[in-house]
Scaffold this motif. Structure first.
Motif, mmCIF file in Angstrom:
data_model
loop_
_atom_site.group_PDB
_atom_site.id
_atom_site.type_symbol
_atom_site.label_atom_id
_atom_site.label_comp_id
_atom_site.label_asym_id
_atom_site.label_seq_id
_atom_site.Cartn_x
_atom_site.Cartn_y
_atom_site.Cartn_z
ATOM 1 N N PRO A 74 0.821 -1.212 0.000
ATOM 2 C CA PRO A 74 0.000 0.000 0.000
ATOM 3 C C PRO A 74 0.858 1.266 0.000
ATOM 4 O O PRO A 74 1.939 1.279 0.560
ATOM 5 C CB PRO A 74 -0.812 -0.105 1.293
ATOM 6 C CG PRO A 74 -0.296 -1.271 2.040
ATOM 7 C CD PRO A 74 0.708 -1.978 1.199
ATOM 8 N N ASP A 78 -0.311 1.616 -4.885
ATOM 9 C CA ASP A 78 -1.033 0.379 -4.603
ATOM 10 C C ASP A 78 -0.491 -0.780 -5.436
ATOM 11 O O ASP A 78 -1.222 -1.486 -6.101
ATOM 12 C CB ASP A 78 -2.534 0.558 -4.843
ATOM 13 C CG ASP A 78 -3.108 1.618 -3.938
ATOM 14 O OD1 ASP A 78 -2.747 1.608 -2.753
ATOM 15 O OD2 ASP A 78 -3.886 2.444 -4.397
ATOM 16 N N GLU A 114 -7.971 3.119 -4.938
ATOM 17 C CA GLU A 114 -7.253 2.745 -3.725
ATOM 18 C C GLU A 114 -7.472 1.255 -3.501
ATOM 19 O O GLU A 114 -8.592 0.770 -3.548
ATOM 20 C CB GLU A 114 -7.775 3.527 -2.525
ATOM 21 C CG GLU A 114 -7.506 5.012 -2.613
ATOM 22 C CD GLU A 114 -8.135 5.784 -1.460
ATOM 23 O OE1 GLU A 114 -8.656 5.162 -0.523
ATOM 24 O OE2 GLU A 114 -8.096 7.013 -1.516
ATOM 25 N N ASP A 116 -7.132 -1.944 -0.951
ATOM 26 C CA ASP A 116 -7.028 -2.278 0.466
ATOM 27 C C ASP A 116 -7.086 -3.798 0.607
ATOM 28 O O ASP A 116 -8.095 -4.416 0.316
ATOM 29 C CB ASP A 116 -8.171 -1.630 1.248
ATOM 30 C CG ASP A 116 -8.121 -1.949 2.734
ATOM 31 O OD1 ASP A 116 -7.059 -2.391 3.211
ATOM 32 O OD2 ASP A 116 -9.143 -1.754 3.404
ATOM 33 N N SER A 118 -6.209 -5.362 3.567
ATOM 34 C CA SER A 118 -5.920 -5.553 4.982
ATOM 35 C C SER A 118 -6.960 -6.377 5.733
ATOM 36 O O SER A 118 -6.732 -6.755 6.871
ATOM 37 C CB SER A 118 -5.760 -4.193 5.666
ATOM 38 O OG SER A 118 -6.969 -3.465 5.557
ATOM 39 N N ASN A 124 -0.370 -8.277 4.553
ATOM 40 C CA ASN A 124 -0.736 -7.776 3.217
ATOM 41 C C ASN A 124 -0.381 -8.766 2.106
ATOM 42 O O ASN A 124 0.028 -8.389 1.026
ATOM 43 C CB ASN A 124 -0.075 -6.427 2.928
ATOM 44 C CG ASN A 124 -0.766 -5.302 3.636
ATOM 45 O OD1 ASN A 124 -1.916 -5.418 4.017
ATOM 46 N ND2 ASN A 124 -0.059 -4.206 3.840
ATOM 47 N N CYS A 137 -4.682 -13.045 3.585
ATOM 48 C CA CYS A 137 -5.807 -12.136 3.362
ATOM 49 C C CYS A 137 -6.939 -12.892 2.683
ATOM 50 O O CYS A 137 -6.709 -13.828 1.937
ATOM 51 C CB CYS A 137 -5.390 -10.980 2.467
ATOM 52 S SG CYS A 137 -3.991 -10.050 3.060
ATOM 53 N N VAL A 140 -9.939 -8.359 -0.910
ATOM 54 C CA VAL A 140 -9.251 -7.179 -1.415
ATOM 55 C C VAL A 140 -10.326 -6.221 -1.906
ATOM 56 O O VAL A 140 -11.185 -6.602 -2.696
ATOM 57 C CB VAL A 140 -8.297 -7.538 -2.584
ATOM 58 C CG1 VAL A 140 -7.593 -6.295 -3.093
ATOM 59 C CG2 VAL A 140 -7.292 -8.591 -2.166
ATOM 60 N N SER A 141 -10.285 -4.982 -1.417
ATOM 61 C CA SER A 141 -11.241 -3.958 -1.845
ATOM 62 C C SER A 141 -10.536 -2.972 -2.758
ATOM 63 O O SER A 141 -9.422 -2.546 -2.466
ATOM 64 C CB SER A 141 -11.792 -3.199 -0.640
ATOM 65 O OG SER A 141 -12.491 -4.063 0.198
ATOM 66 N N LYS A 150 -16.900 0.575 -6.166
ATOM 67 C CA LYS A 150 -16.091 -0.362 -5.393
ATOM 68 C C LYS A 150 -16.068 -1.722 -6.070
ATOM 69 O O LYS A 150 -17.089 -2.227 -6.522
ATOM 70 C CB LYS A 150 -16.658 -0.505 -3.983
ATOM 71 C CG LYS A 150 -15.863 -1.447 -3.098
ATOM 72 C CD LYS A 150 -16.429 -1.488 -1.694
ATOM 73 C CE LYS A 150 -15.609 -2.390 -0.801
ATOM 74 N NZ LYS A 150 -16.123 -2.418 0.561
#
Length: 172
Positions: A74, A78, A114, A116, A118, A124, A137, A140-141, A150
Motif C-alpha cells: 500500500p 497500490d 485505492e 485495500d 488488509s 498484506n 488475506c 481485497v477492496s 467499489k
C-alpha cells in the motif's frame, strides 16, 4: 459555341463547416459523460487485473508444487507482486518464510483507485499452498478515488477460488 460541362464533385466549404459544427456539438455533449465514467472503468480494470494475478499465483503454486503469494504494497501506487517461497524458516509459521521474485509480472493500480488488502490480513499477502488452498488475506477492496465505485475480490480459503464483485453505488 463551346459548352463547359461542370461536374459538381466533392463538398462545398459550407457543407464541411456544418459537419464540423455538428461533430463539435456531439463531442461537447459526450465528453462530460465519458469523463464521469472513467473512475469506474479504472476501478473495474484494476479489480480484474488483481483477480487475474491472484488466479495466476494459485495456478503457479499448483503447477510448480510450491508456495506462492501476491504481496500488496500500500502507498506505492497500490502496487502488488507475485512471489514464491525461497526458504522455509519454519513450516508452521508463514510469517517467517523468505519470499523471492517469481519473474512473473506484478502490477500497480490506477492512480484513480485505492487498493485495500488488509481485511483478515497479517502481512498484506495472499498465500497459496501447493494444493491451491489460500491463506493470509481473504478480501481485497478496490475503491475509486471519488468513493462512488467499489470492486471486491473475495478468496475462498478452502478451494482458493477467486470471486470478483463490482458493487453498485451505495451498496457498501
Amino acid at each position: 459555341m463551346i459548352f463547359f460541362n461542370y461536374k459538381k464533385d466533392g463538398f462545398s466549404l459550407i457543407e464541411l463547416l456544418i459537419v464540423v459544427a455538428m461533430i463539435s456539438i456531439v463531442a461537447a455533449v459526450a465528453v462530460p459523460g465519458v469523463l464521469k465514467m472513467m473512475p469506474r472503468w479504472h476501478m473495474k480494470g484494476t479489480t480484474r487485473n488483481i483477480a487475474g494475478k491472484l488466479m495466476m499465483a494459485r495456478v503457479k503454486a499448483v503447477h510448480t508444487n510450491s508456495h506462492h503469494s501476491v504481496l500488496f504494497t500500500p502507498g506505492v501506487k497500490d502496487s502488488f507482486k507475485i512471489q514464491k517461497v525461497t526458504n522455509f524458516a519454519t513450516e508452521d509459521d508463514p510469517l517467517l518464510w523468505l519470499w523471492g521474485d517469481t519473474g512473473l509480472p506484478g502490477g500497480e493500480g490506477s492512480k484513480d483507485v485505492e487498493v485495500d488488502a488488509s481485511l483478515g490480513c497479517t502481512d498484506n499477502r495472499i498465500r497459496y499452498s501447493p494444493t491451491g488452498v489460500a491463506s493470509g488475506c481473504y478480501q481485497v477492496s478496490i475503491i475509486s478515488k471519488d468513493g462512488k465505485h467499489k470492486g471486491l475480490i473475495t478468496i475462498n480459503t478452502l478451494g482458493g477460488h477467486t470471486n470478483v464483485e463490482i458493487l453498485p453505488i451505495g451498496s457498501y
